[in-house]
Write an enzyme that holds these catalytic residues in place. Sequence first.
Site, mmCIF file in Angstrom:
data_model
loop_
_atom_site.group_PDB
_atom_site.id
_atom_site.type_symbol
_atom_site.label_atom_id
_atom_site.label_comp_id
_atom_site.label_asym_id
_atom_site.label_seq_id
_atom_site.Cartn_x
_atom_site.Cartn_y
_atom_site.Cartn_z
ATOM 1 C CB VAL A 163 5.586 -1.558 -0.425
ATOM 2 C CG1 VAL A 163 4.914 -1.167 0.851
ATOM 3 C CG2 VAL A 163 6.827 -1.093 -0.767
ATOM 4 C CB CYS A 164 7.752 -5.250 -4.216
ATOM 5 S SG CYS A 164 7.877 -5.446 -5.943
#
Length: 328
Positions: free
Chosen positions: A175-176
């Site tokens: 989720v980066c």
Amino acid sequence: MLNEFPIFDYEDIQLIPNKCVIKSRAEADTSVTLGNHTFKLPVVPANMQTILDENVAEQLAKGGYFYIMHRFDEAGRIPFIKRMHDQGLIASISVGVKDYEYDFVRQLKTDAPEYITIDIAHGHADSVISMIQHIKKELPDTFVIAGNVGTPEAVRELENAGADATKVGIGPGKVCITKVKTGFGTGGWQLAALRWCAKAARKPIIADGGIRTHGDIAKSIRFGASMVMIGSLFAGHIESPGKTIEVDGEQFKEYYGSASQYQKGAYKNVEGKRILLPAKGHLQDTLTEMEQDLQSAISYAGGRQVADLKHVDYVIVKNSIWNGDASH
């Protein structure tokens, strides 16, 4: 120089088995020592709001696992330390580098946590070096983890400033989106970056991000990690703090990055995104499975303990590990 190293990531590597020396994988010891404490697994859930809250932290500590509480409930940190110490558990918290954090660290003198993680996206910074020195001066017995970094120079500088361990990984997480938003990071070559950094390190390294399978834990140890921080594999459990959302009759849990608008509450300097993960069972089931898989890995390594994974041979198999099976 980096150019002398092959560039690879987790899915590009297969470890090569050695003769097994134990009767059963249950004999393999997965414990690891960090600072003055020994933990059941060389694994720590990411210090993110959708991964753990105080209850999950307490469950992990009681079970003998390492944890790092996130830093997004700043006012709750001192009561949290007291809550853990009152039960005879270790306290492990996160701080940032803003000015008010210096006063906060001073307030910890009466009840110092065993571990503090300085947690910022770009950890190779004067602000981090200054905070390491401040914590070491005010709380000399606290184990300081600093990050995140992605180069040997950064590891050396943070260690020289007094960090007891460094956290390696710039944006490889699920989720980066740092790599997309900025063009910088270790996404796509996190395992090679870990290896590069580990060659310079004199103290423990925590590999952070990009872990997609339990086998990646063994690979991280092989290339120099003492501990492995994991986000997505720990998200979405019954105990996880993320919101449960129903889509077409199926249960999902939200999982978002620490620099996302969902965590920040505002769309400003966003380097994280939100995804929905199918709801999983209990956290303990995942921890148990990780332990069993790591025991199997140790047996394949011809070893008896985690450190034996550091000596196995490996082969680089460019992107062929799943043999075209994209479901992984």
